[in-house]
Design a protein around this motif. Structure first.
Motif: not given
Length: 472
Positions: A21-25, A31-36, A205-210, A247-249
């Protein structure tokens, strides 16, 4: 120079701890998996792929042997695969393949016998002197050097092994792909705790404040699950953001390998498989990591097969399929004739036309509760909540979990996150599902082999690496 064969190359890519459930496809909103995703556009995507086990060693043993955990019995307390099993690498090597195994997870190593059948095998997280066994005083010094290099240079600059794995794979493939068809297995460990994505991906994927909290959030699963540290919504928001960055990396590294194969002009003669051994709990069900549970967060895995001549492009398959099906599928596709394999393999063929008439069912096991991992660190903690075996069966829309503590029933169509146990209102369905489990267990005992009698002590360096992953 053209290749000297007609058989397809086979690449089996394992995203260790990779949740479906963490892959975009698979419809993840981030948008974690553009290549996959691009690979999936040219592949068959299995929406209900189920791992037979929620953790690494038994899951990989099942992938490699095409058998359930109850059959191969490779698990905690029996960490070495029985020699009598034919592995997928052995079968393909015998069939004419040059077999390459690259692992980032120390559970997949010569000490667990999961290197069986590979012409070339390398665990990129085990130092080269481990196998050569130098004198103990020298080995101790080399271990110190290796740990310093790994912890203070390599992992901070690169990752948990994907960089080294891809670099090594490219060299070996270039030397061998024109001479023989290749079977390439690679295990990528980036999605495993602790989540430490490279800096260029870490904060996507993290808000700048955190951002400042990413180095402070607890990543020790057992400290959380024993109540030693309280964690709230913000903690798990940060952990989930770090996991998504991993996942993105990892998607980036898979894309790098895929493009390399494509540039060699062999991609259309390559069966390219992307899957995972299991998933990960990140606070769901009050759990972290991948023990003490058979929830879908652990069992539901991605499975994407690109080989357009047999697996239709951009096609989604709804039927339940399993990790043990991969071995049998390759035997069918390659037309390998082996009577022993016919008796050993317990999966089904994943070709879409072959699945149409099969019963829509899947089965998974967690047989050896890893309470010893917690007991060693926290001897006074009550571990009764974790001391249970689990068996799960999926049948059409229902999932039934059989355990030592209590049995549960879920309607996955209306409750995909398994939040509402409906067993008390559906006793007939529960009884039917329990009967199915008993039938499967009985059938597995007909094919079971004894536990491996030959024991291998885990080397100190291996134990150190496992400790860093939360084991021992």
């Amino acid at each position: 120079m053209k290749e000297k064969y007609k058989l397809p190359h086979i690449f089996l890519i394992i995203l260790d701890c990779g949740r479906q459930d963490r892959l975009s496809c698979y419809s993840y909103k981030k948008h974690t998996s553009p290549n996959i995703d691009k690979i999936a556009e040219e592949a068959t995507i299995y929406k209900n792929a189920i791992s037979v086990s929620p953790w690494t060693l038994p899951s990989h043993a099942s992938i490699f042997t095409g058998t359930y955990v109850s059959t191969h019995k490779t698990d905690f307390g029996n960490e070495t695969l029985n020699e009598s099993f034919i592995t997928i690498a052995e079968a393909l090597r015998e069939f004419g393949y040059y077999t390459i195994g690259i692992s980032s997870n120390v559970w997949i190593s010569q000490r667990t016998n999961l290197n069986k059948g590979f012409n070339f095998f390398k665990n990129v997280n085990v130092p080269p002197f481990f196998e050569k066994k130098p004198p103990s005083f020298l080995k101790k010094f080399l271990n110190i050097c290796h740990n310093f290099y790994w912890n203070y240079y390599y992992e901070k600059k690169y990752d948990k092994g994907a960089h080294h794995a891809n670099r090594l794979l490219k060299k070996i493939i270039l030397k061998t792909y024109k001479e023989k068809p290749l079977f390439v297995f690679v295990n990528y460990l980036e999605c495993h705790l602790p989540y430490k994505p490279p800096l260029q991906f870490r904060y996507q994927f993290i808000e700048p404040n955190y951002k400042h909290l990413t180095n402070k959030v607890n990543q020790d699963a057992y400290v959380y699950m024993t109540g030693k540290v309280a964690m709230g919504e913000l903690d798990f928001m940060i952990l989930n953001a770090l996991y998504d960055a991993e996942v993105k990396y990892l998607d980036h590294k898979v894309g790098e390998l895929f493009d390399f194969i494509k540039n060699l002009n062999i991609i259309d003669n390559t069966i390219f498989i992307i899957t995972s051994d299991h998933g990960e709990n990140i606070g769901e069900h009050n759990l972290m990591a991948h023990q003490f549970s058979v929830h879908n967060t652990l069992l539901k895995t991605p499975l994407i097969i690109r080989y357009p001549s047999l697996f239709p492009k951009a096609t989604y398959v709804d039927q339940y399929v399993q990790s043990i099906d991969l071995f049998k599928t390759l035997v069918e596709v390659l037309n390998i004739k082996n009577s022993y394999l016919s008796e050993q393999l317990q999966g089904k063929v994943l070709l879409p036309e072959c699945l149409k008439n099969n019963e829509n069912i899947a089965y998974a096991e967690y047989l050896v509760p890893a309470t010893h991992l917690i007991k060693k660190r926290f001897p006074d903690v009550d571990l009764s909540q974790f001391s249970s075996t689990y068996r799960a069966i999926f049948l059409d829309q229902y999932k039934y979990i059989d355990s030592d503590k209590e049995n549960r029933l879920y309607d996955l169509t209306n409750d995909p996150y398994e939040k509402k146990d409906i067993i008390s209102h559906n006793p007939e369905i529960a009884t039917m599902m329990k009967t199915k489990i008993n039938e499967i267990r009985k059938s597995l005992t007909l094919n079971e082999k004894p536990r491996n009698e030959e024991k291998y002590a885990l080397d100190g360096e291996i134990k150190k690496a496992l400790e860093n992953l939360g084991y021992f």
